[in-house]
Design a protein around this motif. Structure first.
Motif, PDB file in Angstrom:
ATOM      1  N   VAL A 215       0.839  -1.204   0.000  1.00 41.40           N
ATOM      2  CA  VAL A 215       0.000   0.000   0.000  1.00 41.40           C
ATOM      3  C   VAL A 215       0.871   1.250   0.000  1.00 41.40           C
ATOM      4  O   VAL A 215       0.600   2.214  -0.730  1.00 41.40           O
ATOM      5  CB  VAL A 215      -0.948   0.001   1.220  1.00 41.40           C
ATOM      6  N   GLY A 216       1.945   1.237   0.809  1.00 40.02           N
ATOM      7  CA  GLY A 216       2.863   2.379   0.822  1.00 40.02           C
ATOM      8  C   GLY A 216       3.479   2.620  -0.531  1.00 40.02           C
ATOM      9  O   GLY A 216       3.585   3.772  -0.994  1.00 40.02           O
ATOM     10  N   GLY A 217       3.890   1.548  -1.213  1.00 44.33           N
ATOM     11  CA  GLY A 217       4.464   1.693  -2.545  1.00 44.33           C
ATOM     12  C   GLY A 217       3.479   2.252  -3.549  1.00 44.33           C
ATOM     13  O   GLY A 217       3.831   3.086  -4.398  1.00 44.33           O
ATOM     14  N   VAL A 218       2.224   1.807  -3.454  1.00 45.12           N
ATOM     15  CA  VAL A 218       1.178   2.307  -4.360  1.00 45.12           C
ATOM     16  C   VAL A 218       0.917   3.789  -4.100  1.00 45.12           C
ATOM     17  O   VAL A 218       0.735   4.574  -5.047  1.00 45.12           O
ATOM     18  CB  VAL A 218      -0.115   1.489  -4.186  1.00 45.12           C
ATOM     19  N   VAL A 219       0.908   4.202  -2.824  1.00 41.34           N
ATOM     20  CA  VAL A 219       0.701   5.617  -2.480  1.00 41.34           C
ATOM     21  C   VAL A 219       1.809   6.477  -3.082  1.00 41.34           C
ATOM     22  O   VAL A 219       1.550   7.536  -3.663  1.00 41.34           O
ATOM     23  CB  VAL A 219       0.648   5.801  -0.948  1.00 41.34           C
ATOM     24  N   LEU A 220       3.052   6.025  -2.956  1.00 46.47           N
ATOM     25  CA  LEU A 220       4.167   6.769  -3.552  1.00 46.47           C
ATOM     26  C   LEU A 220       3.973   6.916  -5.065  1.00 46.47           C
ATOM     27  O   LEU A 220       4.165   8.004  -5.629  1.00 46.47           O
ATOM     28  CB  LEU A 220       5.494   6.059  -3.273  1.00 46.47           C
ATOM     29  N   PHE A 221       3.619   5.824  -5.709  1.00 51.30           N
ATOM     30  CA  PHE A 221       3.490   5.834  -7.167  1.00 51.30           C
ATOM     31  C   PHE A 221       2.343   6.737  -7.620  1.00 51.30           C
ATOM     32  O   PHE A 221       2.510   7.562  -8.537  1.00 51.30           O
ATOM     33  CB  PHE A 221       3.269   4.407  -7.671  1.00 51.30           C
ATOM     34  N   ILE A 222       1.181   6.616  -6.974  1.00 54.88           N
ATOM     35  CA  ILE A 222       0.013   7.399  -7.395  1.00 54.88           C
ATOM     36  C   ILE A 222       0.248   8.892  -7.169  1.00 54.88           C
ATOM     37  O   ILE A 222      -0.060   9.724  -8.041  1.00 54.88           O
ATOM     38  CB  ILE A 222      -1.251   6.930  -6.637  1.00 54.88           C
ATOM     39  N   THR A 223       0.792   9.246  -6.006  1.00 53.82           N
ATOM     40  CA  THR A 223       1.028  10.667  -5.723  1.00 53.82           C
ATOM     41  C   THR A 223       2.092  11.257  -6.646  1.00 53.82           C
ATOM     42  O   THR A 223       2.026  12.437  -7.003  1.00 53.82           O
ATOM     43  CB  THR A 223       1.449  10.874  -4.260  1.00 53.82           C
ATOM     44  N   GLN A 224       3.055  10.437  -7.055  1.00 58.61           N
ATOM     45  CA  GLN A 224       4.054  10.911  -8.006  1.00 58.61           C
ATOM     46  C   GLN A 224       3.424  11.147  -9.379  1.00 58.61           C
ATOM     47  O   GLN A 224       3.666  12.181 -10.025  1.00 58.61           O
ATOM     48  CB  GLN A 224       5.207   9.900  -8.115  1.00 58.61           C
ATOM     49  N   MET A 225       2.632  10.198  -9.836  1.00 58.58           N
ATOM     50  CA  MET A 225       1.994  10.337 -11.144  1.00 58.58           C
ATOM     51  C   MET A 225       1.004  11.510 -11.164  1.00 58.58           C
ATOM     52  O   MET A 225       0.789  12.133 -12.206  1.00 58.58           O
ATOM     53  CB  MET A 225       1.253   9.041 -11.517  1.00 58.58           C
TER      54      MET A 225
END
Length: 370
Positions: A215-225
């Motif tokens: 979930v943490g990795g997905v949050v990083l990716f989505i907020t970056q995109m």
């Protein structure tokens, strides 16, 4: 001769550390999962504390050299003192340990080379758990593969001029460096209470921690995109910290599962092949350590990361930096998220459930082989 000296003794050191597996010892000290979880925490916390202490090694070296006047000799004196103290403490601990549950086989058979391959047939829990480890073992390396790069180019560099605020970079990179140590300490402290919440079921706890990391990795990716991450450093560090705590906390259930795998082999075959089960995990860890740096280097090259080795200035077009930042987050966010999800799915096939876990413990208690 100096090269030969260094190679020989580094080799001996690495052989020694490869043979040393404290969970082998903890398993023979107690069959109780609560006591085992206590045993694994002490050395972990002590190691973290020593990591903080030894970070001041250079300062101590300078102080010693003020009296010696030769850095070569000062280094030798300091290292000898540290290793000597470690040896004395280890020997004291060695004589204090009491192994109550070492297995006494009726007809002890020497361990044979074929026994290693028989493990894969007889010990399905080991196969499942270490298959999971092939994926999850890369998560920590990937999480901390590119934060320093992202911090420099995402938070500290003016993308119109390419000028980096080195003072800000030093502060933020220092925070990132501490996050490689503090989460491990936090994870060791909260690991046992969290394991109790999962009713001493280490598999459920590990699956939960893998979900946290994903979930943490997905949050990083989505907020970056979405273009938010580079503008909110706090979100970057908080998310990274949560992911790192997830990895660090897994040390406790991981140790419990490793000991359970040893127990299972005794339960099913009547033979203690605990050391062999640890060989498999040790080989995977060694292979991942060797591959991680090479994989990360190859990925950085593939995304076009190219800086001047002297000035550390970016050699490409400044307009390419936002795309490069996206790839950094793919490495430290999206890929760990995928690996975590795969690991959790694999772990769902782990065959030992609570009922069998109780039977294993009862069987080992009845053997009373101490």
């Amino acid at each position: 001769l100096v090269v030969v000296w260094v190679i020989v003794f580094y080799f001996l050191f690495d052989v020694g550390t490869s043979f040393y597996k404290d969970n082998l010892l903890f398993r023979t000290m107690t069959n109780d999962p609560n006591e085992r979880s206590k045993l694994v925490i002490g050395p972990r916390v002590w190691t973290m504390i020593l990591g903080v202490v030894t970070s001041a090694f250079t300062a101590v070296l300078v102080a010693v050299n003020e009296h010696v006047g030769n850095y070569h000799d000062s280094f030798a004196i300091l290292i000898t003192a540290i290793v000597g103290a470690a040896m004395v403490l280890s020997l004291i601990g060695w004589f204090l340990v009491k192994e109550k549950h070492s297995v006494q086989e009726e007809e002890a058979e020497p361990v044979k080379f074929k026994d290693f391959f028989l493990l894969f047939k007889e010990n399905k829990p080991m196969v499942v758990y270490y298959l999971k480890g092939i994926f999850s073992g890369f998560i920590w390396s990937l999480i901390f593969a590119t934060p320093a790069y992202y911090i420099k180019w995402g938070f500290c560099t003016d993308l119109t001029t390419g000028v980096t605020n080195m003072e800000q970079y030093g502060v933020l990179n220092g925070i990132s460096s501490m996050m490689m140590l503090i989460p491990l300490l936090v994870g060791a402290v909260i690991g046992r209470p969290l394991l109790k919440l999962f009713k001493n079921n280490p598999i459920k706890m590990t699956c939960f921690l893998l979900v946290v990391q994903s979930v943490g990795g997905v949050v990083l990716f989505i907020t970056q995109m979405a273009g938010l991450l580079a503008n909110v450093p706090a979100l970057f560090f908080v998310t990274l910290f949560i992911m790192a705590v997830g990895v660090g906390t897994d040390f406790v259930p991981q140790s419990m599962v490793e000991m359970e795998i040893m127990d299972y082999n005794i339960y099913k075959t009547g033979k203690d092949r605990s050391a062999l089960t640890m060989v498999v995990g040790g080989f995977i860890v060694k292979a991942q350590a060797a591959l991680s740096a090479a994989i990360i280097g190859a990925v950085l090259m593939s995304i076009g990361y190219n800086v001047d080795p002297v000035t550390s200035e970016y050699m490409g077009e400044l307009s390419q930096i936002p795309t490069m930042l996206n790839w950094f987050i793919v490495i430290m966010g999206l890929v760990p998220a995928i690996l975590g999800a795969l690991s959790a799915l694999i772990l769902r096939t782990y065959p030992i459930k609570d009922d069998e876990r109780r039977k294993i413990r009862e069987c080992l208690d009845h053997r009373n082989a101490g």
